[in-house]
Scaffold this active site. Structure first.
Site, PDB file in Angstrom:
ATOM      1  N   CYS A 142      -4.527   4.998  -3.093  1.00 14.65           N
ATOM      2  CA  CYS A 142      -5.801   5.715  -2.910  1.00 14.65           C
ATOM      3  C   CYS A 142      -5.782   6.970  -3.782  1.00 14.65           C
ATOM      4  CB  CYS A 142      -6.047   6.060  -1.441  1.00 14.65           C
ATOM      5  SG  CYS A 142      -4.810   7.144  -0.720  1.00 14.65           S
ATOM      6  N   ASP A 164       0.885  -1.164   0.000  1.00  9.18           N
ATOM      7  CA  ASP A 164       0.000   0.000   0.000  1.00  9.18           C
ATOM      8  C   ASP A 164       0.921   1.211   0.000  1.00  9.18           C
ATOM      9  OD1 ASP A 164      -2.183   1.675   0.166  1.00  9.18           O
ATOM     10  OD2 ASP A 164      -2.486   1.357   2.309  1.00  9.18           O
TER      11      ASP A 164
END
Length: 153
Positions: free
Chosen positions: A92, A39
């Site tokens: 994101c 991530d």
């Protein structure tokens, strides 16, 4: 620390055995694992609806700077995955340079990896290549991108 707790709670809920590691992604302290969830830090443009002030921390070079860092992290993480294992690249952001283009450049350089789709994600959230692509305007959720990559056995 809260992210580790979240991963551990989800692992317990789903009955999965995991060992979260928080470390320098360019020089990770582990080798030969089944799965790496990477991530990466990103510009976060997929979260602007919840964090409108975040747009003020970006400048003309932000996307390029992040893409370079992400490429280094992705390359380092790829070496950790055992043959036949998975590397999940996640952001994101909605920026193609940090998402689709990042994965395409990686796959051009690393022929031992390929995108692998999953039925764990509703098809409406997958792009034509089988990668997760969530847009706030279509879902009401934060924007997100993820690619599930399998290393050749």
């Amino acid at each position: 620390e809260s992210r580790i707790a979240m991963v551990q709670e989800n692992a317990e809920r789903t009955g999965r055995a995991v060992m979260p590691v928080v470390a320098d992604a360019i020089h990770p302290p582990i080798r030969c694992v089944d799965v790496v969830l990477l991530d990466v830090p990103c510009t976060g443009t997929g979260t602007f609806s919840r964090h409108p002030d975040a747009r003020w921390r970006l400048d003309a070079g932000s996307v390029g700077d992040m893409a370079r860092l992400q490429a280094h992290m992705l390359g380092a993480a790829a070496d950790l995955v055992r043959p036949g294992g998975h590397l999940v690249y996640s952001t994101c952001t909605l920026e193609p340079e940090e998402n689709e283009e990042q994965v395409m450049a990686f796959l051009d350089a690393r022929t031992d990896y390929r995108v692998e789709t999953t039925e764990a994600v509703p098809a409406r959230h997958l792009d034509e290549e089988g990668r997760l692509f969530v847009t706030p305007q279509d879902t009401g959720f934060d924007g997100a991108f993820a690619a599930r990559l399998r290393r050749a056995a």
